[in-house]
Design a protein around this motif. Structure first.
Motif, PDB file in Angstrom:
ATOM      1  N   VAL A  31      37.966  48.238  44.456  1.00 34.88           N
ATOM      2  CA  VAL A  31      37.985  48.389  42.783  1.00 34.88           C
ATOM      3  C   VAL A  31      36.985  49.290  42.946  1.00 34.88           C
ATOM      4  O   VAL A  31      37.493  50.488  42.427  1.00 34.88           O
ATOM      5  N   LEU A  32      36.063  49.504  42.779  1.00 33.97           N
ATOM      6  CA  LEU A  32      35.515  50.429  43.250  1.00 33.97           C
ATOM      7  C   LEU A  32      35.349  51.668  43.793  1.00 33.97           C
ATOM      8  O   LEU A  32      35.374  53.220  43.352  1.00 33.97           O
ATOM      9  N   ALA A  33      35.874  51.485  45.254  1.00 31.71           N
ATOM     10  CA  ALA A  33      36.613  52.883  45.721  1.00 31.71           C
ATOM     11  C   ALA A  33      37.744  53.150  45.449  1.00 31.71           C
ATOM     12  O   ALA A  33      38.700  54.210  45.821  1.00 31.71           O
ATOM     13  N   GLY A  34      38.360  52.873  44.477  1.00 32.98           N
ATOM     14  CA  GLY A  34      39.486  53.227  44.193  1.00 32.98           C
ATOM     15  C   GLY A  34      40.791  52.887  44.428  1.00 32.98           C
ATOM     16  O   GLY A  34      41.872  53.780  44.381  1.00 32.98           O
ATOM     17  N   ARG A  35      40.681  52.069  45.295  1.00 32.54           N
ATOM     18  CA  ARG A  35      41.587  52.151  46.238  1.00 32.54           C
ATOM     19  C   ARG A  35      43.027  50.418  45.407  1.00 32.54           C
ATOM     20  O   ARG A  35      44.342  49.888  46.456  1.00 32.54           O
ATOM     21  N   MET A  36      42.029  50.110  44.628  1.00 32.70           N
ATOM     22  CA  MET A  36      43.064  48.709  44.322  1.00 32.70           C
ATOM     23  C   MET A  36      42.530  48.865  42.312  1.00 32.70           C
ATOM     24  O   MET A  36      41.583  49.133  42.137  1.00 32.70           O
ATOM     25  N   LYS A  37      43.658  48.402  41.806  1.00 34.99           N
ATOM     26  CA  LYS A  37      43.279  48.735  40.149  1.00 34.99           C
ATOM     27  C   LYS A  37      42.727  46.859  39.742  1.00 34.99           C
ATOM     28  O   LYS A  37      43.508  46.251  40.674  1.00 34.99           O
ATOM     29  N   PRO A  38      41.670  46.992  38.984  1.00 33.64           N
ATOM     30  CA  PRO A  38      40.919  46.206  38.356  1.00 33.64           C
ATOM     31  C   PRO A  38      42.135  44.418  38.465  1.00 33.64           C
ATOM     32  O   PRO A  38      41.291  43.442  38.233  1.00 33.64           O
ATOM     33  N   ASP A  39      42.799  45.182  37.290  1.00 32.73           N
ATOM     34  CA  ASP A  39      43.852  43.886  37.108  1.00 32.73           C
ATOM     35  C   ASP A  39      44.748  43.311  38.225  1.00 32.73           C
ATOM     36  O   ASP A  39      45.561  42.437  38.065  1.00 32.73           O
ATOM     37  N   GLN A  40      45.120  43.962  39.410  1.00 34.08           N
ATOM     38  CA  GLN A  40      45.218  43.055  40.803  1.00 34.08           C
ATOM     39  C   GLN A  40      44.130  42.632  41.227  1.00 34.08           C
ATOM     40  O   GLN A  40      44.977  41.884  42.229  1.00 34.08           O
ATOM     41  N   ALA A  41      42.813  42.755  40.897  1.00 33.62           N
ATOM     42  CA  ALA A  41      41.819  42.082  41.564  1.00 33.62           C
ATOM     43  C   ALA A  41      41.832  40.453  40.965  1.00 33.62           C
ATOM     44  O   ALA A  41      40.726  39.787  40.201  1.00 33.62           O
ATOM     45  N   SER A  42      42.738  39.766  41.663  1.00 36.88           N
ATOM     46  CA  SER A  42      42.918  38.333  41.491  1.00 36.88           C
ATOM     47  C   SER A  42      41.522  37.397  42.179  1.00 36.88           C
ATOM     48  O   SER A  42      41.213  36.515  40.425  1.00 36.88           O
ATOM     49  N   HIS A  43      40.898  37.199  42.929  1.00 36.13           N
ATOM     50  CA  HIS A  43      39.812  35.959  43.122  1.00 36.13           C
ATOM     51  C   HIS A  43      38.419  37.144  42.282  1.00 36.13           C
ATOM     52  O   HIS A  43      38.218  36.058  41.598  1.00 36.13           O
ATOM     53  N   LEU A  44      38.466  38.072  42.004  1.00 38.55           N
ATOM     54  CA  LEU A  44      37.556  38.316  41.004  1.00 38.55           C
ATOM     55  C   LEU A  44      37.918  38.343  39.541  1.00 38.55           C
ATOM     56  O   LEU A  44      36.878  37.305  38.560  1.00 38.55           O
ATOM     57  N   ARG A  45      38.945  38.237  38.486  1.00 39.97           N
ATOM     58  CA  ARG A  45      39.480  37.921  37.998  1.00 39.97           C
ATOM     59  C   ARG A  45      38.810  36.078  37.615  1.00 39.97           C
ATOM     60  O   ARG A  45      38.848  35.600  36.745  1.00 39.97           O
ATOM     61  N   GLU A  46      39.639  35.155  38.886  1.00 47.58           N
ATOM     62  CA  GLU A  46      38.540  34.014  38.435  1.00 47.58           C
ATOM     63  C   GLU A  46      37.344  33.539  38.056  1.00 47.58           C
ATOM     64  O   GLU A  46      37.614  33.088  37.413  1.00 47.58           O
ATOM     65  N   ILE A  47      36.929  34.842  38.503  1.00 47.31           N
ATOM     66  CA  ILE A  47      35.270  34.685  37.651  1.00 47.31           C
ATOM     67  C   ILE A  47      34.747  34.631  36.264  1.00 47.31           C
ATOM     68  O   ILE A  47      34.439  33.598  35.806  1.00 47.31           O
ATOM     69  N   PHE A  48      35.574  35.491  36.097  1.00 46.35           N
ATOM     70  CA  PHE A  48      36.042  35.905  34.526  1.00 46.35           C
ATOM     71  C   PHE A  48      36.861  34.427  33.770  1.00 46.35           C
ATOM     72  O   PHE A  48      36.843  35.179  32.296  1.00 46.35           O
ATOM     73  N   GLY A  49      37.501  33.664  34.613  1.00 45.32           N
ATOM     74  CA  GLY A  49      38.643  32.824  33.763  1.00 45.32           C
ATOM     75  C   GLY A  49      39.566  34.153  33.244  1.00 45.32           C
ATOM     76  O   GLY A  49      40.443  33.220  32.200  1.00 45.32           O
ATOM     77  N   GLN A  50      40.188  34.573  33.145  1.00 43.98           N
ATOM     78  CA  GLN A  50      41.254  35.216  33.076  1.00 43.98           C
ATOM     79  C   GLN A  50      42.240  35.125  33.931  1.00 43.98           C
ATOM     80  O   GLN A  50      42.554  35.536  35.732  1.00 43.98           O
TER      81      GLN A  50
END
Length: 159
Positions: free
Chosen positions: A140-159
């Motif tokens: 995500v930080l490198a611009g190679r993935m959109k934040p909404d595609q980061a499913s494992h990261l979203r799990e941390i925030f309950g989304q």
């Protein structure tokens, strides 16, 4: 891997320069990655470098690198630095970081698939599980993935 901190490795405060430590960490991680993949490897990224206590001239730095997770052609390596006197007295953890490497074909230099790892201990399982979140964050930080595609990261925030 161990290194003795010499005067040419230090800054005016007589402490190991961060760039020298990062170089040693990169070498230790490259050796670890190369052993796991049995291939040439290149550094793809360095993140979460935590600079702890200073390392003084004359101390011995010991670096321990381990594979946390292998992906398709890349793998994440955790490296930890400890420092102690030449005699081994007063050991302390000083720094740690995560490095990512890509395995290359020996003939043409293109990325190649690498073997997976199986975590065996509790700490290995924790690092293995966290590796996917760290990978998504790097992408995500490198611009190679959109934040909404980061499913494992979203799990941390309950989304």
């Amino acid at each position: 891997m161990s290194e003795l901190v010499m005067p040419n490795d230090t800054n005016p405060q007589n402490n190991l320069m961060g760039g020298n430590l990062l170089r040693w960490m990169d070498i230790a991680c490259a050796i670890c990655a190369g052993k796991h993949t049995n291939r040439p490897v290149v550094t793809a990224s360095v993140d979460n470098v935590a600079f702890g206590s200073p390392i003084r001239n004359g101390e011995v730095v010991t670096l321990e690198a381990t594979v946390t997770r292998a992906f398709n052609t890349s793998l994440e390596i955790y490296v930890e630095a400890t420092a102690a006197t030449m005699q081994g007295a007063n050991p302390r953890r000083t720094h740690h970081a995560y490095f990512t490497f890509v395995a290359l074909d020996k003939d043409n230099g293109s990325p190649v698939a690498i073997p997976e790892i199986i975590p065996l201990t509790e700490i290995e399982e924790q690092r293995y599980a966290g590796a996917m979140r760290r990978r998504e964050l790097r992408l995500v930080l490198a611009g190679r993935m959109k934040p909404d595609q980061a499913s494992h990261l979203r799990e941390i925030f309950g989304q």
